[in-house]
Every structure is written in structure tokens, then in C-alpha cells.
Design a protein around this motif. Sequence first.
Motif, mmCIF file in Angstrom:
data_model
loop_
_atom_site.group_PDB
_atom_site.id
_atom_site.type_symbol
_atom_site.label_atom_id
_atom_site.label_comp_id
_atom_site.label_asym_id
_atom_site.label_seq_id
_atom_site.Cartn_x
_atom_site.Cartn_y
_atom_site.Cartn_z
ATOM 1 N N SER A 206 -7.761 5.451 13.163
ATOM 2 C CA SER A 206 -6.527 5.446 13.947
ATOM 3 C C SER A 206 -5.322 4.994 13.124
ATOM 4 O O SER A 206 -4.212 4.911 13.643
ATOM 5 C CB SER A 206 -6.688 4.567 15.179
ATOM 6 N N ARG A 207 -5.557 4.676 11.842
ATOM 7 C CA ARG A 207 -4.426 4.343 10.965
ATOM 8 C C ARG A 207 -4.809 4.693 9.537
ATOM 9 O O ARG A 207 -5.408 3.874 8.831
ATOM 10 C CB ARG A 207 -4.096 2.843 11.075
ATOM 11 N N LEU A 208 -4.482 5.889 9.122
ATOM 12 C CA LEU A 208 -4.781 6.285 7.744
ATOM 13 C C LEU A 208 -3.704 5.699 6.836
ATOM 14 O O LEU A 208 -2.513 5.925 7.067
ATOM 15 C CB LEU A 208 -4.801 7.817 7.619
ATOM 16 N N PRO A 209 -4.102 4.946 5.794
ATOM 17 C CA PRO A 209 -3.069 4.381 4.913
ATOM 18 C C PRO A 209 -2.453 5.441 4.005
ATOM 19 O O PRO A 209 -3.016 6.530 3.826
ATOM 20 C CB PRO A 209 -3.843 3.349 4.079
ATOM 21 N N SER A 210 -1.322 5.083 3.432
ATOM 22 C CA SER A 210 -0.688 5.961 2.451
ATOM 23 C C SER A 210 -1.528 5.960 1.175
ATOM 24 O O SER A 210 -2.418 5.116 1.001
ATOM 25 C CB SER A 210 0.717 5.456 2.150
ATOM 26 N N VAL A 211 -1.232 6.879 0.278
ATOM 27 C CA VAL A 211 -1.991 7.013 -0.967
ATOM 28 C C VAL A 211 -1.949 5.716 -1.794
ATOM 29 O O VAL A 211 -2.933 5.335 -2.435
ATOM 30 C CB VAL A 211 -1.401 8.204 -1.765
ATOM 31 N N ASP A 212 -0.819 5.006 -1.739
ATOM 32 C CA ASP A 212 -0.728 3.743 -2.495
ATOM 33 C C ASP A 212 -1.319 2.568 -1.714
ATOM 34 O O ASP A 212 -1.338 1.435 -2.212
ATOM 35 C CB ASP A 212 0.722 3.454 -2.908
ATOM 36 N N GLY A 213 -1.775 2.822 -0.521
ATOM 37 C CA GLY A 213 -2.436 1.783 0.280
ATOM 38 C C GLY A 213 -1.480 0.755 0.856
ATOM 39 O O GLY A 213 -1.906 -0.192 1.527
ATOM 40 N N LYS A 214 -0.176 0.930 0.645
ATOM 41 C CA LYS A 214 0.762 -0.128 1.047
ATOM 42 C C LYS A 214 1.156 -0.064 2.512
ATOM 43 O O LYS A 214 1.569 -1.067 3.079
ATOM 44 C CB LYS A 214 2.036 -0.029 0.188
ATOM 45 N N SER A 215 1.118 1.109 3.102
ATOM 46 C CA SER A 215 1.561 1.216 4.498
ATOM 47 C C SER A 215 0.839 2.375 5.173
ATOM 48 O O SER A 215 -0.008 3.027 4.569
ATOM 49 C CB SER A 215 3.077 1.458 4.539
ATOM 50 N N LYS A 216 1.201 2.617 6.424
ATOM 51 C CA LYS A 216 0.652 3.760 7.147
ATOM 52 C C LYS A 216 1.193 5.043 6.521
ATOM 53 O O LYS A 216 2.355 5.089 6.136
ATOM 54 C CB LYS A 216 1.109 3.673 8.612
ATOM 55 N N TYR A 242 -4.570 4.455 -5.006
ATOM 56 C CA TYR A 242 -4.869 3.065 -5.316
ATOM 57 C C TYR A 242 -6.385 2.838 -5.186
ATOM 58 O O TYR A 242 -7.001 3.272 -4.221
ATOM 59 C CB TYR A 242 -4.108 2.145 -4.355
ATOM 60 N N THR A 243 -6.974 2.187 -6.181
ATOM 61 C CA THR A 243 -8.424 1.907 -6.089
ATOM 62 C C THR A 243 -8.644 0.388 -6.085
ATOM 63 O O THR A 243 -8.316 -0.275 -5.126
ATOM 64 C CB THR A 243 -9.195 2.564 -7.256
ATOM 65 N N ASP A 244 -9.221 -0.146 -7.142
ATOM 66 C CA ASP A 244 -9.406 -1.597 -7.273
ATOM 67 C C ASP A 244 -8.788 -1.992 -8.614
ATOM 68 O O ASP A 244 -9.274 -1.571 -9.673
ATOM 69 C CB ASP A 244 -10.912 -1.916 -7.227
ATOM 70 N N ALA A 245 -7.722 -2.773 -8.536
ATOM 71 C CA ALA A 245 -6.952 -3.110 -9.747
ATOM 72 C C ALA A 245 -7.820 -3.820 -10.800
ATOM 73 O O ALA A 245 -7.520 -3.781 -12.000
ATOM 74 C CB ALA A 245 -5.767 -3.979 -9.369
ATOM 75 N N GLN A 255 -14.593 -2.966 -6.149
ATOM 76 C CA GLN A 255 -14.438 -3.384 -4.751
ATOM 77 C C GLN A 255 -14.154 -2.162 -3.874
ATOM 78 O O GLN A 255 -13.228 -1.390 -4.158
ATOM 79 C CB GLN A 255 -13.293 -4.378 -4.657
ATOM 80 N N VAL A 256 -14.932 -2.059 -2.797
ATOM 81 C CA VAL A 256 -14.786 -0.923 -1.887
ATOM 82 C C VAL A 256 -13.745 -1.234 -0.810
ATOM 83 O O VAL A 256 -12.910 -0.391 -0.465
ATOM 84 C CB VAL A 256 -16.155 -0.585 -1.251
ATOM 85 N N ALA A 257 -13.769 -2.493 -0.307
ATOM 86 C CA ALA A 257 -12.822 -2.864 0.759
ATOM 87 C C ALA A 257 -11.400 -2.773 0.223
ATOM 88 O O ALA A 257 -11.106 -3.282 -0.855
ATOM 89 C CB ALA A 257 -13.108 -4.289 1.232
ATOM 90 N N GLY A 258 -10.539 -2.095 0.963
ATOM 91 C CA GLY A 258 -9.136 -1.955 0.556
ATOM 92 C C GLY A 258 -8.925 -0.891 -0.511
ATOM 93 O O GLY A 258 -7.801 -0.678 -0.958
ATOM 94 N N ASN A 259 -10.009 -0.239 -0.923
ATOM 95 C CA ASN A 259 -9.924 0.819 -1.940
ATOM 96 C C ASN A 259 -9.629 2.137 -1.211
ATOM 97 O O ASN A 259 -10.461 2.671 -0.475
ATOM 98 C CB ASN A 259 -11.275 0.883 -2.673
ATOM 99 N N VAL A 260 -8.419 2.644 -1.430
ATOM 100 C CA VAL A 260 -7.954 3.788 -0.638
ATOM 101 C C VAL A 260 -8.863 5.006 -0.791
ATOM 102 O O VAL A 260 -9.098 5.751 0.168
ATOM 103 C CB VAL A 260 -6.493 4.142 -1.025
#
Length: 352
Positions: A206-216, A242-245, A255-260
Motif C-alpha cells: 500500500s506504499r511503494l517507495p521511490s527508487v532512492d527509498g527516501k519517500s513514497k 538504493y540497496t544496503d550502503a 541487509q534486506v530490510a529497507g533495501n529497495v
Amino acid sequence: MKNTTSEPATSASQSTQPINNQEKILTGDRATGALHLGHFVGSLQQRMQLQHQFAQTILVADMQGLTDNGHNPKKVSSNILNVVADYLAVGIDPLKTTICLQSALPALAELTMYYANLVSIARLERNPTVKTEINSKSFGRSIPAGFLTYPISQAADITAFRATLVPVGEDQLPMLEQTNEIVRRLNTIAQQDILLECKPLLSKVSRLPSVDGKSKMSKSMGNTIMLGSSQKDISKAVKSMYTDANHLRVSDPGQVAGNVVFTYLDAFHQDEDYIADLKAHYSAGGLGDGTVKKILEECLQDLLAPIRVRRATLTSDPSQLIAILKQGTERSQDETNDVLAQVKNAFGLNLF
Ligand code: ATP
Ligand code: MG
């Protein structure tokens, strides 16, 4: 791949409440740009499924698009047919779904004016989605009045079609809450239930993030992968994801969590077991970002290639798109005028 256009797999059972056959569906999109992958997983897939079971109307919200584009109206007028083309390209069937244009249904603007008397500025300013949008657009005190009040116009849209079920992304939940508050206020004034409360229908994503993971992912933020994107643009977008810095070497655990990239694989790849194995491998180390991005790119190219082709054919004949929109709008006039008459009546404004 999961949930392709030919097999919309998002289940209506993901509603927060049970669904019955009498539900009336209303959804819409601002005409502020072509539609993107967030729309696809957030709402379009649901609509494709729902159109077979329920009465469904989709509103191209051009007036609402103007609320933050009054200085640049061309952005809205030039995108109306883009949005219609996207609907048809993904598989919305105009014989099953009524597609109509907000600005050509005067009852919607009139209802907005009546409902505006039932909502305080303080309540509008508390709406968390509007708050976030005001900040991201840096409006400050120059916020257009139309923008602050757009949740009232959404209440007009939803109630004018007597909608009870609204398939939306997460950002729209506060709008539905505000709609139901207006419904209850109006019904109290009318001393009968002339308006219906509505329920949200959230999809799995219900909320796909942007490619950079910063916002919707949002049309207005310019951070989208559009449904009509070229092969090259899709490839570029996935490569920039964005993946895992801290995942510097292939052998490093990632890291998988937060990895776009994994968020998108969860949203779009059909084989859940395969993605689970991929995640385990990535977390343990030994799997490079490039390999995972290649898998995602293939998945998105497969999804979007047929949509791109259908879209190109559709946009080559704008008169057909206009005819579909006009027909749907004409079909909606009586229905929306009827609700307006009832609301005016509730306010005692019925001399003639
Ligand atoms: P804008 O930036 O102009 O507001 P938008 O991209 O946010 O455009 P809308 O027209 O505002 O798109 O939203 C239409 C529908 O799509 C709404 O139900 C909204 O919740 C849903 N939606 C939009 N973006 C996303 C997203 N990234 N993920 C899931 N659903 C989304
Ligand atoms: Mg939006």
C-alpha cells in the motif's frame, strides 16, 4: 512474476472489513502525470479484479490536480488522457468500469462547497498526509486554499457516487476518515442517513517507495518508474536503486530490510520461495547487488513490456480516449446530481 495484468492476484479479502456484493467502488487518480508502479500495486490491480464483481467508477481527478498546480495548469490538462491510457493499458475495461472526469461533473464542486461548512481549518491542518505534502512542497503560509481543502473535495467525490469501498494506497487513509466525519455530520443535519460511510481497501503493497527509498513513489516528486517507461529508463532506474550502503563486497552479508531492490522483488516477483532463498543468500553474504538488480530488472521489463505496447497504440488515437471519458462522465451526471439535490435539501436549500 506476481500479479500480472492478466492475473490480478491481489485479493479483495484484504479489505479491513468484509465485502458484500452490494459494495459500490470509487477510486481515482490526480491528473498530475502518467501512472507509475506505485499505482499498479497500490490500487490498479485491485480495480482490475473488482470490476468483475462490483459497480466501479474511476475518477480522473483533474480539479484536484490543480490544487498544487494552479500556476501550471498545463501539467494537469496534458495528463488527463495519459491517465486514461494507463487505465486501459493495464486492463481496466470501460465496459465494466465507468471512467469519468472530475471537472466535467459540476455536482462534485458544488458538494465540496457545502461540505466545506462542516470542516474546520484546524481539522484540515491535522490531516497527516496533507501535513507531509505541505512540508515536502515547502508551501509555508502560501499554501493554496484548494490544496488544504482537497480532502473535502475527495469526500465530495466519494459520497457523490455513494461509494462504500475505496481501493487506495496507505496515504489516502486519513482522507477516508475525514470523509466519514463529513458523512456523519451531514446525516446528523439531515436527520437521516442520506450519505454512506466508506471503507478503505488496502492492497498488500500500500506504499511503494521511490527508487532512492527516501519517500513514497509519487508523480509530483519525479521519482517514479512509469507504466509506460522505456526499456532503457527501467534499466536505468533499477541500476540506480538504493540497496544496503554497507554491502561493499559481494562476500559481505547484506541487509534486506529497507533495501529497495528487495521491497520491489516482494511487490512484483511471482515466486515467493525463490525470493525467500535470494534474501537468505544475500543476508548470509556471497550475493552481489548487481545480480539481484538483474533479477528485478527482468521481472519489471516482463511486466511493463506489454503495457508499453498497448499504451502506445492507445495514445496514438486520442479521440478514442476522449470518447470513453466522455461517455463515462455523461453516465455519471444523474447519479452525482441526485446526491447533490439531497445534500441541498438537507440544508433546506430547496425552494426551487
Ligand atoms: P501526486 O504526486 O500528484 O499526488 P501520486 O503519485 O501520489 O500523485 P495520486 O494520484 O495522488 O498519485 O494517487 C492515486 C492513488 O494511487 C491513491 O489511491 C494513492 O494512495 C495510490 N498511490 C499513489 N502512490 C502510491 C505508492 N507509491 N504506493 C501505493 N499506492 C500509491
Ligand atoms: Mg498523491
